[in-house]
Design a protein around this motif. Structure first.
Motif, PDB file in Angstrom:
ATOM      1  N   SER A   1      17.362 -33.203  55.198  1.00  0.00           N
ATOM      2  CA  SER A   1      16.485 -33.564  54.093  1.00  0.00           C
ATOM      3  C   SER A   1      17.090 -33.193  52.747  1.00  0.00           C
ATOM      4  O   SER A   1      16.976 -33.949  51.774  1.00  0.00           O
ATOM      5  CB  SER A   1      15.119 -32.886  54.251  1.00  0.00           C
ATOM      6  OG  SER A   1      14.402 -33.469  55.317  1.00  0.00           O
ATOM      7  N   LEU A   2      17.713 -32.023  52.671  1.00  0.00           N
ATOM      8  CA  LEU A   2      18.362 -31.637  51.418  1.00  0.00           C
ATOM      9  C   LEU A   2      19.477 -32.610  51.064  1.00  0.00           C
ATOM     10  O   LEU A   2      19.624 -33.017  49.903  1.00  0.00           O
ATOM     11  CB  LEU A   2      18.907 -30.214  51.506  1.00  0.00           C
ATOM     12  CG  LEU A   2      19.615 -29.696  50.234  1.00  0.00           C
ATOM     13  CD1 LEU A   2      18.653 -29.690  49.045  1.00  0.00           C
ATOM     14  CD2 LEU A   2      20.194 -28.308  50.468  1.00  0.00           C
ATOM     15  N   ALA A   3      20.253 -33.006  52.057  1.00  0.00           N
ATOM     16  CA  ALA A   3      21.351 -33.950  51.807  1.00  0.00           C
ATOM     17  C   ALA A   3      20.812 -35.285  51.307  1.00  0.00           C
ATOM     18  O   ALA A   3      21.351 -35.873  50.360  1.00  0.00           O
ATOM     19  CB  ALA A   3      22.167 -34.149  53.082  1.00  0.00           C
TER      20      ALA A   3
ATOM     21  N   ARG B   1      19.305 -28.685  61.197  1.00  0.00           N
ATOM     22  CA  ARG B   1      17.845 -28.723  61.270  1.00  0.00           C
ATOM     23  C   ARG B   1      17.313 -29.769  60.284  1.00  0.00           C
ATOM     24  O   ARG B   1      18.061 -30.298  59.456  1.00  0.00           O
ATOM     25  CB  ARG B   1      17.252 -27.344  60.964  1.00  0.00           C
ATOM     26  CG  ARG B   1      17.671 -26.257  61.956  1.00  0.00           C
ATOM     27  CD  ARG B   1      16.830 -24.992  61.774  1.00  0.00           C
ATOM     28  NE  ARG B   1      16.949 -24.431  60.440  1.00  0.00           N
ATOM     29  CZ  ARG B   1      17.889 -23.570  60.053  1.00  0.00           C
ATOM     30  NH1 ARG B   1      18.813 -23.164  60.923  1.00  0.00           N
ATOM     31  NH2 ARG B   1      17.919 -23.110  58.816  1.00  0.00           N
ATOM     32  N   ASP B   2      16.015 -30.038  60.385  1.00  0.00           N
ATOM     33  CA  ASP B   2      15.400 -31.057  59.532  1.00  0.00           C
ATOM     34  C   ASP B   2      15.694 -30.808  58.056  1.00  0.00           C
ATOM     35  O   ASP B   2      16.003 -31.734  57.302  1.00  0.00           O
ATOM     36  CB  ASP B   2      13.889 -31.084  59.740  1.00  0.00           C
ATOM     37  CG  ASP B   2      13.492 -31.688  61.075  1.00  0.00           C
ATOM     38  OD1 ASP B   2      14.346 -32.334  61.714  1.00  0.00           O
ATOM     39  OD2 ASP B   2      12.324 -31.522  61.477  1.00  0.00           O
TER      40      ASP B   2
ATOM     41  N   THR C   1      12.016 -33.015  49.674  1.00  0.00           N
ATOM     42  CA  THR C   1      11.944 -31.765  48.921  1.00  0.00           C
ATOM     43  C   THR C   1      10.939 -30.808  49.551  1.00  0.00           C
ATOM     44  O   THR C   1      11.188 -29.600  49.676  1.00  0.00           O
ATOM     45  CB  THR C   1      11.543 -32.052  47.461  1.00  0.00           C
ATOM     46  OG1 THR C   1      12.587 -32.786  46.827  1.00  0.00           O
ATOM     47  CG2 THR C   1      11.304 -30.762  46.685  1.00  0.00           C
ATOM     48  N   LEU C   2       9.788 -31.335  49.985  1.00  0.00           N
ATOM     49  CA  LEU C   2       8.777 -30.482  50.590  1.00  0.00           C
ATOM     50  C   LEU C   2       9.223 -29.941  51.942  1.00  0.00           C
ATOM     51  O   LEU C   2       8.844 -28.829  52.327  1.00  0.00           O
ATOM     52  CB  LEU C   2       7.465 -31.252  50.736  1.00  0.00           C
ATOM     53  CG  LEU C   2       6.762 -31.603  49.413  1.00  0.00           C
ATOM     54  CD1 LEU C   2       5.541 -32.461  49.667  1.00  0.00           C
ATOM     55  CD2 LEU C   2       6.386 -30.340  48.647  1.00  0.00           C
ATOM     56  N   ILE C   3      10.031 -30.713  52.669  1.00  0.00           N
ATOM     57  CA  ILE C   3      10.579 -30.213  53.938  1.00  0.00           C
ATOM     58  C   ILE C   3      11.504 -29.025  53.675  1.00  0.00           C
ATOM     59  O   ILE C   3      11.443 -27.990  54.352  1.00  0.00           O
ATOM     60  CB  ILE C   3      11.326 -31.338  54.678  1.00  0.00           C
ATOM     61  CG1 ILE C   3      10.318 -32.389  55.173  1.00  0.00           C
ATOM     62  CG2 ILE C   3      12.137 -30.778  55.852  1.00  0.00           C
ATOM     63  CD1 ILE C   3      10.964 -33.640  55.721  1.00  0.00           C
ATOM     64  N   VAL C   4      12.355 -29.165  52.655  1.00  0.00           N
ATOM     65  CA  VAL C   4      13.257 -28.066  52.296  1.00  0.00           C
ATOM     66  C   VAL C   4      12.460 -26.897  51.719  1.00  0.00           C
ATOM     67  O   VAL C   4      12.716 -25.726  52.038  1.00  0.00           O
ATOM     68  CB  VAL C   4      14.327 -28.545  51.293  1.00  0.00           C
ATOM     69  CG1 VAL C   4      15.243 -27.387  50.899  1.00  0.00           C
ATOM     70  CG2 VAL C   4      15.154 -29.684  51.890  1.00  0.00           C
TER      71      VAL C   4
END
Length: 392
Positions: free
Chosen positions: A325-327, A320-321, A378-381
């Motif tokens: 994003s975290l990676a 997922r997004d 970061t905000l996505i996570v």
């Protein structure tokens, strides 16, 4: 050529690849060492792209690996990540060129094109005949692209008229087509268009004076009443969701490339530490230098573990997004630390281009920001783990 994992792969993650994937990676590594490494510093210094490497990279079947129309053999997302790492280990700009061609431009067609568009464009781009660019970012719209696009597409009979500006568009000074993302004047939804760069009203001007990723040919694009036929509108793009789907595919590969950039800096430092004599012995014999090198390999090993897993999740259909994003956020942050520690090993010699580490150090800054800043990822996570959106 027999396969041999790079020593920087401290836990041997490369052994997860198939024998065919290992063979192709070995061939790529040999080409990069023989033909690309010797020329990158000169091209970086002159802010020029070595156009002579495009066809060999195409001949190695690096373009179009994920797509049915152009897939050279069955390959995994983990393998495609290793390709990005291997390219960036030699030069991050070369990795960026391939990422734009193979991931963003071809990805936009692969995700958003209909069968006819995929059949027409993907093979031509895979062969290196057509070079692509990806026009999303604008002078006043970067992190807020989902809502803030100002480029407008107006329906005009059987075609569309595009007006607007784009900025930081990689490959755009020499691309044959550029994927332009624009908001429809009719419904306000994002559409995608394949714009041949010789279309009247399309202009691309190279961005000068960059101090990072200098080999990448970024451009400012101006669209002044550019007329595009309906046949060049990506038929399966109906909103920003399709744009986000392309970015989801490529964001993890940017994370892989950031690990490659870290490895390039670390390997340069490790070699220098073995060669540089101070106080009568190689500096590799000094405890503080070993501490720097061990911190580098620790960051690299942790980052490889993360990107391997996020690519496995893509292969499994569960990425997922927030996973990509975290990676991207984690590996680029660790890259910043790693290239700084690697540069420190060199002392004053670390600020000259001769030893490569200065290039890896400088290129890290652009990689830290592009394809989603650390803050946006970061905000996505954060939204995923709290259930609360905190973007504004």
């Amino acid at each position: 050529m027999s396969f041999s994992p790079i020593p920087s792969d401290f836990y041997g993650f490369e052994n997860l690849l198939s024998e065919r994937e290992k063979s192709v990676l070995t061939e790529l590594r040999a080409y990069l060492e023989a033909e690309v490494r010797p020329i990158v510093n000169e091209h970086w210094l002159n802010a020029e792209f070595p156009r002579q490497i495009i066809q060999p990279l195409a001949d190695l079947k690096l373009f179009g690996m994920p797509w049915e129309e152009t897939r050279p053999f069955e390959n995994s997302a983990v393998f495609r990540g290793w390709v990005a790492l291997e390219l960036a280990r030699i030069d991050a700009s070369v990795a960026t060129f391939v990422g734009v061609q193979n991931g963003l431009a071809m990805g936009a067609i692969g995700v958003g094109g209909d069968a006819a568009q995929r059949a027409e464009w993907l093979p031509r781009m895979a062969s290196g005949e057509v070079i692509g660019a990806f026009g999303l970012t604008e002078p006043l719209s970067g992190s807020d692209s989902a809502q803030g696009l100002r480029t407008v597409a107006t329906r005009d009979g059987d075609g569309w008229v595009l007006n607007g500006e784009k900025r930081w568009i990689g490959n755009a000074t020499f691309s044959d087509i550029t994927v332009i993302w624009a908001k429809s004047a009719e419904d306000g939804q994002v559409k995608g268009f394949l714009v041949p760069t010789d279309t009247p009203g399309y202009r691309a001007a190279k961005i000068e004076n960059k101090q990072s990723l200098r080999i990448v040919q970024n451009a400012d694009i101006t669209l002044d009443n550019v007329v595009v036929p309906e046949s060049l509108r990506l038929q399966n793009v109906n909103s920003f969701r399709e744009t986000a789907a392309v970015l989801r595919l490529t964001r993890a590969e940017v994370a892989w490339a950031s690990v490659g950039n870290s490895i390039g800096a670390y390997e340069a430092a490790l070699k220098y530490a073995g060669d540089r004599i101070q106080f009568g012995k190689p500096i590799a014999s000094h405890q503080l230098v070993q501490d720097l090198l061990v911190k580098c390999i620790g960051n690299i090993t942790a980052s490889i573990g993360m990107v391997v897993r996020v690519s496995q999740m893509l292969d499994e259909g569960i990425q997922r997004d927030e996973h990509a994003s975290l990676a991207k956020a984690f590996t680029t942050s660790r890259m910043r630390e790693t290239v700084a520690w690697a540069r420190e090993v060199f002392g004053g010699n670390g600020i000259v281009l001769d030893h490569d580490v200065a290039r890896f150090f400088a290129d890290a800054e652009a990689m830290y920001s592009y394809e989603g800043t650390r803050e946006m990822n970061t905000l996505i996570v954060g939204r995923a783990i709290t259930g609360k959106a905190a973007f504004v």
